[in-house]
Write a protein that holds these residues in place. Sequence first.
Motif, PDB file in Angstrom:
ATOM      1  N   PRO A 238       0.672  -0.948  -0.129  1.00  0.00           N
ATOM      2  CA  PRO A 238       0.012   0.040  -0.118  1.00  0.00           C
ATOM      3  C   PRO A 238       1.492   1.447   0.133  1.00  0.00           C
ATOM      4  O   PRO A 238      -0.088   2.489  -0.549  1.00  0.00           O
ATOM      5  CB  PRO A 238      -0.652   0.325   1.384  1.00  0.00           C
ATOM      6  N   TYR A 239       2.265   1.239   0.522  1.00  0.00           N
ATOM      7  CA  TYR A 239       3.282   2.272   0.627  1.00  0.00           C
ATOM      8  C   TYR A 239       4.031   1.860  -0.361  1.00  0.00           C
ATOM      9  O   TYR A 239       5.244   1.661   1.122  1.00  0.00           O
ATOM     10  CB  TYR A 239       3.514   2.864   2.036  1.00  0.00           C
ATOM     11  N   PRO A 240       4.780   1.589  -1.527  1.00  0.00           N
ATOM     12  CA  PRO A 240       5.672   1.265  -2.116  1.00  0.00           C
ATOM     13  C   PRO A 240       6.920   2.855  -1.617  1.00  0.00           C
ATOM     14  O   PRO A 240       7.429   2.840  -2.877  1.00  0.00           O
ATOM     15  CB  PRO A 240       5.478   0.811  -2.989  1.00  0.00           C
ATOM     16  N   ILE A 241       7.064   2.845  -1.084  1.00  0.00           N
ATOM     17  CA  ILE A 241       8.849   3.375  -0.331  1.00  0.00           C
ATOM     18  C   ILE A 241       9.556   3.015   0.526  1.00  0.00           C
ATOM     19  O   ILE A 241       9.067   1.751   1.463  1.00  0.00           O
ATOM     20  CB  ILE A 241       7.711   5.089  -0.105  1.00  0.00           C
ATOM     21  N   LYS A 253      12.845  -1.427  11.782  1.00  0.00           N
ATOM     22  CA  LYS A 253      11.952  -2.418  12.376  1.00  0.00           C
ATOM     23  C   LYS A 253      11.185  -2.022  10.650  1.00  0.00           C
ATOM     24  O   LYS A 253       9.796  -2.816  11.034  1.00  0.00           O
ATOM     25  CB  LYS A 253      11.170  -2.150  13.776  1.00  0.00           C
ATOM     26  N   LEU A 254      11.177  -0.802  10.084  1.00  0.00           N
ATOM     27  CA  LEU A 254      10.961  -0.373   9.289  1.00  0.00           C
ATOM     28  C   LEU A 254      11.829  -1.458   7.635  1.00  0.00           C
ATOM     29  O   LEU A 254      12.483  -1.657   8.341  1.00  0.00           O
ATOM     30  CB  LEU A 254      11.343   0.701   8.555  1.00  0.00           C
ATOM     31  N   LEU A 255      10.787  -1.311   6.804  1.00  0.00           N
ATOM     32  CA  LEU A 255      11.523  -1.773   4.737  1.00  0.00           C
ATOM     33  C   LEU A 255      10.897  -0.821   3.979  1.00  0.00           C
ATOM     34  O   LEU A 255      11.042  -0.207   4.356  1.00  0.00           O
ATOM     35  CB  LEU A 255      10.750  -2.711   4.782  1.00  0.00           C
ATOM     36  N   ASP A 256      12.303  -1.448   3.644  1.00  0.00           N
ATOM     37  CA  ASP A 256      12.400  -0.116   2.094  1.00  0.00           C
ATOM     38  C   ASP A 256      11.431  -0.765   0.694  1.00  0.00           C
ATOM     39  O   ASP A 256      11.988  -2.570   0.716  1.00  0.00           O
ATOM     40  CB  ASP A 256      14.016  -0.397   1.563  1.00  0.00           C
ATOM     41  N   LEU A 257      10.303  -0.540   1.212  1.00  0.00           N
ATOM     42  CA  LEU A 257       9.300  -1.767   0.136  1.00  0.00           C
ATOM     43  C   LEU A 257       9.023  -0.546  -1.538  1.00  0.00           C
ATOM     44  O   LEU A 257       8.439  -0.503  -2.163  1.00  0.00           O
ATOM     45  CB  LEU A 257       8.372  -0.766   0.452  1.00  0.00           C
ATOM     46  N   SER A 258      10.200   0.589  -1.395  1.00  0.00           N
ATOM     47  CA  SER A 258      10.426   1.047  -2.771  1.00  0.00           C
ATOM     48  C   SER A 258      11.021   0.135  -3.996  1.00  0.00           C
ATOM     49  O   SER A 258      10.596   0.998  -5.265  1.00  0.00           O
ATOM     50  CB  SER A 258      11.517   2.416  -2.583  1.00  0.00           C
ATOM     51  N   ILE A 259      10.632  -1.145  -3.373  1.00  0.00           N
ATOM     52  CA  ILE A 259      11.147  -1.949  -4.350  1.00  0.00           C
ATOM     53  C   ILE A 259       9.926  -2.949  -4.912  1.00  0.00           C
ATOM     54  O   ILE A 259      10.010  -3.583  -5.584  1.00  0.00           O
ATOM     55  CB  ILE A 259      12.276  -3.128  -4.251  1.00  0.00           C
ATOM     56  N   ALA A 260       8.457  -2.379  -4.764  1.00  0.00           N
ATOM     57  CA  ALA A 260       7.459  -2.807  -4.869  1.00  0.00           C
ATOM     58  C   ALA A 260       7.386  -2.939  -6.565  1.00  0.00           C
ATOM     59  O   ALA A 260       7.008  -1.735  -7.150  1.00  0.00           O
ATOM     60  CB  ALA A 260       6.738  -2.416  -4.121  1.00  0.00           C
ATOM     61  N   ASP A 261       6.406  -3.873  -7.159  1.00  0.00           N
ATOM     62  CA  ASP A 261       6.346  -3.660  -8.177  1.00  0.00           C
ATOM     63  C   ASP A 261       4.466  -3.150  -8.513  1.00  0.00           C
ATOM     64  O   ASP A 261       4.469  -2.314  -8.852  1.00  0.00           O
ATOM     65  CB  ASP A 261       6.206  -4.825  -9.225  1.00  0.00           C
ATOM     66  N   PHE A 262       3.581  -3.339  -7.583  1.00  0.00           N
ATOM     67  CA  PHE A 262       2.815  -3.071  -7.252  1.00  0.00           C
ATOM     68  C   PHE A 262       1.793  -1.922  -6.450  1.00  0.00           C
ATOM     69  O   PHE A 262       2.289  -2.411  -5.029  1.00  0.00           O
ATOM     70  CB  PHE A 262       1.676  -3.377  -8.480  1.00  0.00           C
ATOM     71  N   ASP A 267      -8.038   5.580  -3.492  1.00  0.00           N
ATOM     72  CA  ASP A 267      -8.207   7.334  -3.158  1.00  0.00           C
ATOM     73  C   ASP A 267      -9.105   8.061  -1.521  1.00  0.00           C
ATOM     74  O   ASP A 267     -10.171   7.802  -1.682  1.00  0.00           O
ATOM     75  CB  ASP A 267      -9.314   7.649  -3.893  1.00  0.00           C
ATOM     76  N   HIS A 268      -8.345   8.146  -0.230  1.00  0.00           N
ATOM     77  CA  HIS A 268      -8.774   8.248   0.432  1.00  0.00           C
ATOM     78  C   HIS A 268      -7.649   9.264   0.826  1.00  0.00           C
ATOM     79  O   HIS A 268      -6.618   8.943   0.428  1.00  0.00           O
ATOM     80  CB  HIS A 268      -8.883   7.447   1.521  1.00  0.00           C
ATOM     81  N   ARG A 269      -8.016   9.992   1.883  1.00  0.00           N
ATOM     82  CA  ARG A 269      -6.945  11.662   2.296  1.00  0.00           C
ATOM     83  C   ARG A 269      -6.179  10.399   3.315  1.00  0.00           C
ATOM     84  O   ARG A 269      -4.700  10.964   3.836  1.00  0.00           O
ATOM     85  CB  ARG A 269      -7.313  12.225   3.829  1.00  0.00           C
ATOM     86  N   LEU A 270      -6.021   9.160   3.925  1.00  0.00           N
ATOM     87  CA  LEU A 270      -5.075   8.697   4.528  1.00  0.00           C
ATOM     88  C   LEU A 270      -3.746   7.519   3.960  1.00  0.00           C
ATOM     89  O   LEU A 270      -3.305   7.212   4.467  1.00  0.00           O
ATOM     90  CB  LEU A 270      -5.750   7.502   5.369  1.00  0.00           C
ATOM     91  N   ALA A 271      -4.529   7.612   2.415  1.00  0.00           N
ATOM     92  CA  ALA A 271      -3.487   7.540   1.545  1.00  0.00           C
ATOM     93  C   ALA A 271      -2.555   7.556   0.621  1.00  0.00           C
ATOM     94  O   ALA A 271      -2.666   9.428   1.199  1.00  0.00           O
ATOM     95  CB  ALA A 271      -4.392   6.187   0.264  1.00  0.00           C
ATOM     96  N   LEU A 272      -1.558   7.362   0.371  1.00  0.00           N
ATOM     97  CA  LEU A 272      -0.460   8.095  -0.339  1.00  0.00           C
ATOM     98  C   LEU A 272       0.125   7.077  -1.796  1.00  0.00           C
ATOM     99  O   LEU A 272       0.513   6.120  -1.742  1.00  0.00           O
ATOM    100  CB  LEU A 272       1.097   8.219   0.718  1.00  0.00           C
ATOM    101  N   GLN A 273      -0.374   8.039  -3.044  1.00  0.00           N
ATOM    102  CA  GLN A 273      -0.407   7.221  -4.463  1.00  0.00           C
ATOM    103  C   GLN A 273       1.227   7.682  -4.409  1.00  0.00           C
ATOM    104  O   GLN A 273       2.458   8.761  -4.438  1.00  0.00           O
ATOM    105  CB  GLN A 273      -0.911   7.829  -5.025  1.00  0.00           C
ATOM    106  N   VAL A 274       1.430   6.234  -4.963  1.00  0.00           N
ATOM    107  CA  VAL A 274       3.500   6.660  -5.660  1.00  0.00           C
ATOM    108  C   VAL A 274       3.510   6.623  -6.528  1.00  0.00           C
ATOM    109  O   VAL A 274       3.370   5.450  -7.631  1.00  0.00           O
ATOM    110  CB  VAL A 274       4.270   5.601  -4.973  1.00  0.00           C
TER     111      VAL A 274
END
Length: 414
Positions: A238-241, A253-262, A267-274
């Motif tokens: 949901p947050y590919p960053i 404890k956090l992860l690098d998810l910038s490697i995500a494919d999808f 579409d909501h104020r709590l979401a972050l679109q990359v």
Amino acid sequence: MKKKVFQSAFYISLILFMSVWSSCESDDPIPAVELTAKVELTGVATGSTVDELTIKVKSIQTGVTKEFIADAKDEISMTLEEGVYNFEATGKISYAYTDYEGQEQTKTESIAGLTENISISSTMANRTVAIQAFITNSSGTGNNPAWVIKEIYSAGTKTSVGNKNYTNVQFVEIYNNSGETLYADGLAIGETGVISSSQPNYYAADMAESTFVHTLYSVPGDGTKYPVEPGKSILIAPYPINHPAEFDPVDNKLLDLSIADFQWYDDHRLALQVPEVPDLVKHYSYSATIWILTTQTNRGFVLFKTDNIADYVTENMDIRKNNAGNDATAVRLDNAKVLDAVDMGHPDKIKVKTISPSLDLGFTYCSETFSGKSVRRKVSHVESDGRVVYQDTNNSSVDFITDADPQPKQFKAS
């Protein structure tokens, strides 16, 4: 004085008598019932024989499990105390067939089956418990071209700074377990509407043919846009960053998810679109805000594929009353089109299957919410070219590592 002594003695005697009577009443033995557990085979060759049949019987009331081994064939006689039980069967079948050269061959395959919440009593008219069993196909057989769910990180974690619950690092990884290139276009993932720790399952009557999901997202594309090579995967989040870089570089404890494919994006104020990461196609979600995976790891997940999925969803919306008497909306998925399934539930809290045992006989889980742990599929073997092949027996109880350290886009032999 003598009268008082006599009365005291009388009351003491009466109390002792009542105690003994009560004790005797509570210690009455539970009636034992003689019965037969029989395996019924589905989708197997005529004339097949069953070998190495084992049936595990678990008491719902006490949690005690007993194991019975068959002397021969497809049934086992046993004696159980009255109560409610789950019956799990495993074994092998052997059958003859003619190969493409016309030669007679014999093949042996593993089978498994599960029948839940069977009430056993001395008043039973039918003393035979039928357990529907299925061949536990490995990857690449049947309707599955070897897509498997490699890892689910839904439990979330707690941040090192502030010790806050953090679900933004959730992800699901889908792996090409075959030896050929597959296309991810149209591949859909859904999460079940019911949870394994609540009963009854109001979809139970239809589970043999269908799986009911309250979220469904699919990979876009025209059929050949997103190739996935053998031994490679697609990662959805949901947050590919890069979460440590964005929030706290020292938070391990956090992860690098910038490697995500999808990205699954709501579409909501709590979401972050990359923008750099393609969005999944959202077909249905129960949530009015954003889809957060089950942090309690008590729902199931399925991979699904069909032609024209948008029309399919429109034609297969299901609305029925849930356990609270409210309308529950879900998408009915045809089990014949399910490519992989993973049911989740903690052993101490499981009350129902959320997915048919024919798709997944068992469960996997994380012990705690926000534990920073995932469920990850076990490695079966490594091919000579170094390609990792993951275990897939359609039984998540044995196929998955519980409380695993998340390994997105990592394919290790151990």
